[in-house]
Scaffold this motif. Sequence first.
Motif, PDB file in Angstrom:
ATOM      1  N   THR A   1       6.707   1.802  -0.412  1.00 38.63           N
ATOM      2  CA  THR A   1       6.450   0.403  -0.779  1.00 38.63           C
ATOM      3  C   THR A   1       7.619  -0.200  -1.564  1.00 38.63           C
ATOM      4  OG1 THR A   1       5.406   0.916  -2.921  1.00 38.63           O
ATOM      5  CG2 THR A   1       3.975   0.897  -0.967  1.00 38.63           C
ATOM      6  N   ASP A   2       7.768  -1.527  -1.411  1.00 34.69           N
ATOM      7  CA  ASP A   2       8.732  -2.252  -2.243  1.00 34.69           C
ATOM      8  C   ASP A   2       8.309  -2.195  -3.712  1.00 34.69           C
ATOM      9  OD1 ASP A   2       9.975  -2.926   0.077  1.00 34.69           O
ATOM     10  OD2 ASP A   2       9.292  -5.020   0.105  1.00 34.69           O
TER      11      ASP A   2
ATOM     12  N   ARG B   1       3.763  -5.181  -1.536  1.00 32.82           N
ATOM     13  CA  ARG B   1       4.348  -4.741  -0.260  1.00 32.82           C
ATOM     14  C   ARG B   1       4.864  -3.323  -0.402  1.00 32.82           C
ATOM     15  NH1 ARG B   1       7.774 -10.063   1.306  1.00 32.82           N
ATOM     16  NH2 ARG B   1       6.017 -11.417   0.942  1.00 32.82           N
TER      17      ARG B   1
END
Length: 258
Positions: free
Chosen positions: A237-238, A258
């Motif tokens: 994930t970001d 995200r």
Amino acid sequence: MAYQTITIEIEDYVALIRLNRPEALNALNSQLMGELADALTEADRNEKVRCIVLTGSEKAFAAGADIKEMAEKTFVEVYNDNIFGAEIDRITATRKPIIAAVSGYALGGGCELAMACDFIICSDNAKFGQPEINLGVIAGIGGTQRLTRFVGKSKSMDMHLTGRFMDAAEAERSGLVSRVVPAAKLIPEVLTVAKKIAEKSQIAAIAAKEAVNRAYETTLNEGILFERRSFQALFATDDQKEGMAAFLEKREAQFRDR
Ligand code: HXC
């Protein structure tokens, strides 16, 4: 959607859901359970909601299932209705974190509903109990199982067999609630906690909830493996990159789910 037995306010990414049947101390009837399950399903889908608080009134979170609605039912009716079974399953299927803010009575189905949330914060006037035995029945939406996991067999048996109430201090001592706060401050304090959760990465919050819940569903080894895979997956994930970069750069993280 317009509800009659609950109210919902959404602010700062927190949905505050109040049980609203004051004439019956928020006793849970089929309309209320249906509306609550619908509201939680909707909150799960709503991007403006990142944490949910479920509460009642100052006098009662909920005084149990509605005895008037149940009293004359036959076995075949409660079996066919699966009374509150589908609704409580939908409530526990909610992916976003739910905090129960309990003031006053949380009895029978009310105590069970609070325990079906992710954790309970209560006010110093709270009273928990499983008094169904006084009505010639037993808990029916998870009480014998969840209370036992929260407080252990001895205290759970005591509560279910005697029908006695547990006050806030005993509830905190025995692990049923995570915190006790003064009654007048319950909602502001719980909203502060909920807003803190709402600021986290939603993906990490849901992963944490799923992993903690695994502790009740599986063996230690399987649960640890589930946690390890979830932890590793979060590196896709970001939000993991952002959270760790923000720490190293000594700034607040800006999570984007995200
Ligand atoms: C229907 C209820 C109710 C309930 C309270 N009321 N609890 N109505 N179902 N569970 C109603 C009362 O009838 C009364 O309405 C009004 O709310 C106020 O309640 P009082 O009893 O007058 O208040 P008080 O004297 O302060 O006593 C509060 C109380 C008591 C200690 C919480 O109401 C009580 O013991 N309630 C029942 C608690 C209980 O047994 N819960 C378990 C239910 S079984 P009127 O119209 O008379 O003014 C269950 C099974 C779950 O939960 C499994 C489902 C599948």
